[in-house]
Design an enzyme around this catalytic site. Structure first.
Site, PDB file in Angstrom:
ATOM      1  N   THR A  20      14.357 -20.453   6.237  1.00  0.00           N
ATOM      2  CA  THR A  20      12.950 -20.586   6.653  1.00  0.00           C
ATOM      3  C   THR A  20      12.019 -19.596   5.948  1.00  0.00           C
ATOM      4  OG1 THR A  20      13.257 -19.020   8.483  1.00  0.00           O
ATOM      5  CG2 THR A  20      13.580 -21.354   8.985  1.00  0.00           C
ATOM      6  N   ASP A  21      12.603 -18.479   5.462  1.00  0.00           N
ATOM      7  CA  ASP A  21      11.728 -17.389   5.011  1.00  0.00           C
ATOM      8  C   ASP A  21      10.873 -17.739   3.795  1.00  0.00           C
ATOM      9  OD1 ASP A  21      12.318 -15.693   7.068  1.00  0.00           O
ATOM     10  OD2 ASP A  21      13.914 -14.633   6.014  1.00  0.00           O
ATOM     11  N   THR A  62      19.581 -19.732   7.197  1.00  0.00           N
ATOM     12  CA  THR A  62      20.135 -19.544   8.552  1.00  0.00           C
ATOM     13  C   THR A  62      20.822 -20.808   9.044  1.00  0.00           C
ATOM     14  OG1 THR A  62      18.544 -17.850   9.118  1.00  0.00           O
ATOM     15  CG2 THR A  62      19.453 -19.073  10.951  1.00  0.00           C
ATOM     16  N   SER A 116      17.272 -17.122   1.794  1.00  0.00           N
ATOM     17  CA  SER A 116      16.120 -17.521   0.973  1.00  0.00           C
ATOM     18  C   SER A 116      15.163 -16.379   0.661  1.00  0.00           C
ATOM     19  CB  SER A 116      15.374 -18.693   1.609  1.00  0.00           C
ATOM     20  OG  SER A 116      14.496 -18.271   2.625  1.00  0.00           O
TER      21      SER A 116
END
Ligand code: SIN
Length: 317
Positions: A98-99, A16, A65
Site C-alpha cells: 500500500t505504501d 503486506t 513497496s
C-alpha cells in the site's frame, strides 16, 4: 458479456498482502513480501469462478513497496504492455504494497496504453492476520479486471475503485487507507459486481515506454528529487543537489503553489542552470490553480510524488 476464453494475468510484487507475522493477532509487527502470489490466490475460494477464465500467475518482484525501484517499475511496465497487446488477455491484476501503490499506479497509467484494465490491489493486514483484508481485495480486483468495458489503471481496496491520478494513501493503519480526495472514488465493488459512479479512466499515451524498451534493466533513470517548502525553509538542500548533478526537482509547495522565499530563490537558481523544476502542492485535496507569470511551472492535479514520476518520464522520454 464476458469472453470466457480470455485469461487474467496476476502479477505479484510483494507488500503486506504477501506479508507474514509470527503471531496471528499482530497487524504491524510483520514482514512484508513473504508469500508467493500463487499461494495467495490459491487461498481465496471463488476467485477462479469470478475470473470467468484462466488465472495466470507471475511473480515479477517480492518487495516491501517502500523499497520500490525504477528497475521493478520497468519490468512491470514491459510485462503489462505485453499482456495488454495479447488478445488472449482480458486484464491484469497486480498485487502490491500500500505504501507506494499510488506511485506505481500513476507510473503505469502514464506509460501504458491501457485499453484493458490494469488493477492494482493490496492489503493493510498481513496474510497471517486473524482477519486479513487481502483475500477480499483480491476478489474485488479480479471482479474489476473481469468487468465488461473496464479499462485503465485503477487501485482496488476496501471495496472502492480509485483512479491512478487521485488516489493517495491517507492513513497508516486502518484497512481502508486510501482516498481520492474531493474527486472521490471511480466506483465500488459489491458482492463481485462493479458499480461505477464515474467513468473508467481515460487511456494515456504510453509516455516513456519506448525509452524503457530500448534501455537495459539496470540503466539509470533521470535523477529527480523532492523538496518541501515549510516554515524556516532554506535553499541549502537545493544548492547541494544542484552541485551533485540533480536533473529535476519537484517542490511540494504550500497552498496554491507558494514557496518560502529562500527556497524559491534557490529553485530559480537551479532552473537558471538547466535543472527542471516543477511545483506541486502539499494540500491533499483540490488542485493547483494557474498563477500567470510564475517562473516555475506547476503540475495541477498531481501530488508531489506523482509530479516527480511525470518529470522523470519527461526526462526519460
Ligand atoms: C508495503 O507497502 O509493501 C508494505 C505496507 C503495506 O503493504 O501496507
Amino acid at each position: 458479456m464476458q469472453v470466457s476464453a480470455q485469461k487474467i494475468v496476476v502479477l505479484g510484487t510483494g507488500g503486506t498482502i504477501a506479508g507474514t507475522a509470527a503471531q496471528a493477532g499482530d497487524n504491524i509487527g510483520y514482514t512484508a513480501a513473504q508469500v508467493g502470489v500463487g499461494e495467495l490466490l490459491a487461498a481465496v475460494p471463488g476467485l477462479q469462478a469470478l475470473a470467468g477464465g484462466p488465472l495466470v500467475v507471475e511473480q515479477v518482484a517480492q518487495i516491501d513497496s517502500k523499497d520500490m525501484e525504477h528497475g521493478v517499475w520497468r519490468a512491470l511496465a514491459l510485462r503489462c504492455a505485453e499482456c495488454l497487446a495479447d488478445p488472449a488477455v482480458r486484464g491484469v491484476v497486480i498485487t502490491h504494497g500500500t505504501d507506494t501503490i499510488e506511485e506505481t499506479a500513476w507510473f503505469l497509467h502514464s506509460v501504458l496504453d491501457a485499453t484493458k484494465p490494469v488493477v492494482l490491489t493490496c492489503a493493510m493486514r498481513p496474510s497471517t492476520a486473524l482477519v486479513p483484508d487481502g483475500p477480499q481485495n483480491l476478489l474485488d480486483a479480479v471482479a474489476v479486471a473481469a468487468s465488461t468495458g473496464a479499462q485503465g489503471v485503477v487501485v482496488v481496496a476496501a471495496g472502492a475503485i480509485h483512479g491512478a491520478q487521485r488516489v493517495q494513501k491517507v492513513h497508516p493503519y486502518r484497512v481502508d487507507p486510501f482516498s481520492s480526495g474531493d474527486a472521490g472514488p471511480l466506483g465500488w465493488v459489491e458482492e463481485g459486481a462493479v458499480r461505477l459512479v464515474q467513468g473508467w479512466p481515460a487511456v494515456s499515451q504510453g509516455k516513456g515506454l519506448a525509452a524503457m524498451q530500448n534501455q537495459t534493466a539496470d540503466a539509470p533513470w533521470p535523477w529527480v528529487e523532492l523538496v518541501v517548502s515549510h516554515a524556516g525553509a532554506s535553499g541549502r538542500a537545493v544548492d547541494a543537489l544542484v552541485r551533485d548533478g540533480v536533473q529535476g526537482l519537484v517542490v511540494a509547495c504550500t497552498g496554491n503553489g507558494t514557496l518560502h522565499h529562500a527556497l524559491e530563490a534557490a529553485l530559480l537558481r537551479a532552473q537558471a542552470v538547466g535543472v527542471r523544476v516543477v511545483r506541486a502542492t502539499r494540500c491533499p485535496e483540490g488542485q493547483l490553480l494557474p498563477t500567470p507569470g510564475n517562473a516555475l511551472v506547476a503540475a495541477p492535479g498531481l501530488s508531489p510524488v506523482k509530479a516527480r514520476i511525470s518529470l522523470v518520464l519527461d526526462l526519460l522520454g
